[in-house]
Motif scaffolding. Structure first.
Motif, PDB file in Angstrom:
ATOM      1  N   GLY A 181       0.785  -1.222   0.000  1.00 24.19           N
ATOM      2  CA  GLY A 181       0.000   0.000   0.000  1.00 24.19           C
ATOM      3  C   GLY A 181       0.817   1.271   0.000  1.00 24.19           C
ATOM      4  N   ALA A 182       2.134   1.182   0.249  1.00 25.12           N
ATOM      5  CA  ALA A 182       2.984   2.372   0.284  1.00 25.12           C
ATOM      6  C   ALA A 182       3.228   2.881  -1.127  1.00 25.12           C
ATOM      7  N   VAL A 183       3.132   4.193  -1.304  1.00 27.17           N
ATOM      8  CA  VAL A 183       3.387   4.832  -2.591  1.00 27.17           C
ATOM      9  C   VAL A 183       4.585   5.761  -2.430  1.00 27.17           C
ATOM     10  N   TYR A 184       5.582   5.589  -3.293  1.00 28.56           N
ATOM     11  CA  TYR A 184       6.794   6.404  -3.214  1.00 28.56           C
ATOM     12  C   TYR A 184       6.834   7.377  -4.388  1.00 28.56           C
ATOM     13  N   ALA A 185       7.015   8.655  -4.066  1.00 27.85           N
ATOM     14  CA  ALA A 185       7.077   9.701  -5.085  1.00 27.85           C
ATOM     15  C   ALA A 185       8.405  10.424  -4.941  1.00 27.85           C
ATOM     16  N   GLY A 186       9.319  10.144  -5.864  1.00 26.18           N
ATOM     17  CA  GLY A 186      10.632  10.769  -5.793  1.00 26.18           C
ATOM     18  C   GLY A 186      10.871  11.804  -6.867  1.00 26.18           C
TER      19      GLY A 186
END
Length: 262
Positions: free
Chosen positions: A42-47
């Motif tokens: 469920g974790a969303v990473y936005a880099g």
């Protein structure tokens, strides 16, 4: 700025696995408008870009796998997939992402619902130099089943052979899968003959032992005391031992070898 979101709303709105899932894999085919990538937990990473987001997600997956391996007690079993993820923690971001994707595909084949599921490997290893993968199995039939599936495409199956060593029999296949060399290996112990317990006569040449491991960790021993170690597969070590035995026991072969070395 790096942003990490791990809410049920984010996961649900993306149409994927809801938050709270303890699995940690890259969700394939999903990317947000700003290059976000999502984990199955469920974790969303936005880099800021897909590349940077993928690097952050790779770190996340490696940390979770390493924590699971460290938290497992002596009576708990860590899956070979999680163990391989933990072992990849020290590699570069691109290597971790590539390995994570391959491990996800291995997991899918083990739990397939649209076709016959393949047996889970006992261990999954990666060569730190070549990045080739090795899958170890408990039985020959399991390794053969994987070779048949991964080697189904024309040219994918590079080689497949049975081999025998003192105290064990084995099977070794090499396939090209997803652009990577994959070694499928099984080594099954067998009862050693009674004569094996006797000390070999001086000057005799035959296999008295052997060992297996990851790439560069396989080897065999001759009765004369010569050791052949540091091979990627047991079959390669056995081949060299066989050449040694022929050279030492066949006068013609010995003479030819001496002429070549001269």
């Amino acid at each position: 700025m790096t942003n990490v979101q791990a809410t049920a709303e984010v996961a649900s709105s993306a149409g994927g696995t809801p938050a709270g899932n303890t699995e940690h894999h890259v969700v394939p085919g999903w990317a947000g408008p700003a290059g976000e990538v999502r984990c199955t937990c469920g974790a969303v990473y936005a880099g800021g870009s897909v590349r940077e987001s993928s690097r952050l997600l790779g770190n996340h997956i490696a940390r979770r796998a390493r924590a699971a391996a460290e938290a497992a007690g002596p009576d708990q079993v860590v899956s070979p997939i999680d163990r391989a993820l933990a072992d990849s923690a020290g590699q570069s971001a691109l290597v971790r992402i590539a390995r994570t994707n391959m491990l996800r595909e291995i997991s899918r084949l083990c739990y397939a619902v649209d076709r016959a599921a393949l047996p889970a490997p006992r261990a999954v290893r990666f060569d730190s130099r070549t990045h080739a993968a090795q899958l170890d199995f408990d039985t020959e039939g399991e390794a053969i089943a994987w070779a048949a599936r991964l080697g189904a495409e024309p040219g994918a199956l590079r080689s497949a052979r049975h081999f025998a060593m003192v105290g064990a029999t084995g099977y070794h296949a090499i396939v090209d899968w997803r652009g990577v060399r994959v070694d499928l290996v099984s080594v099954v112990p067998v009862a050693a003959p009674a004569a094996a317990d006797q000390a070999p006569a001086v000057g005799e040449h035959y296999q008295t032992g052997g060992w297996t491991g990851g790439p560069g960790e396989c080897g065999v021993r001759c009765a004369c005391g010569t050791v052949f170690d540091g091979f990627d597969s047991p079959g390669e070590a056995v081949d060299l031992l066989n050449h040694h035995i022929v050279r030492e026991t066949d006068p013609a072969a010995r003479k030819q070898a001496e002429a070549v070395s001269a």
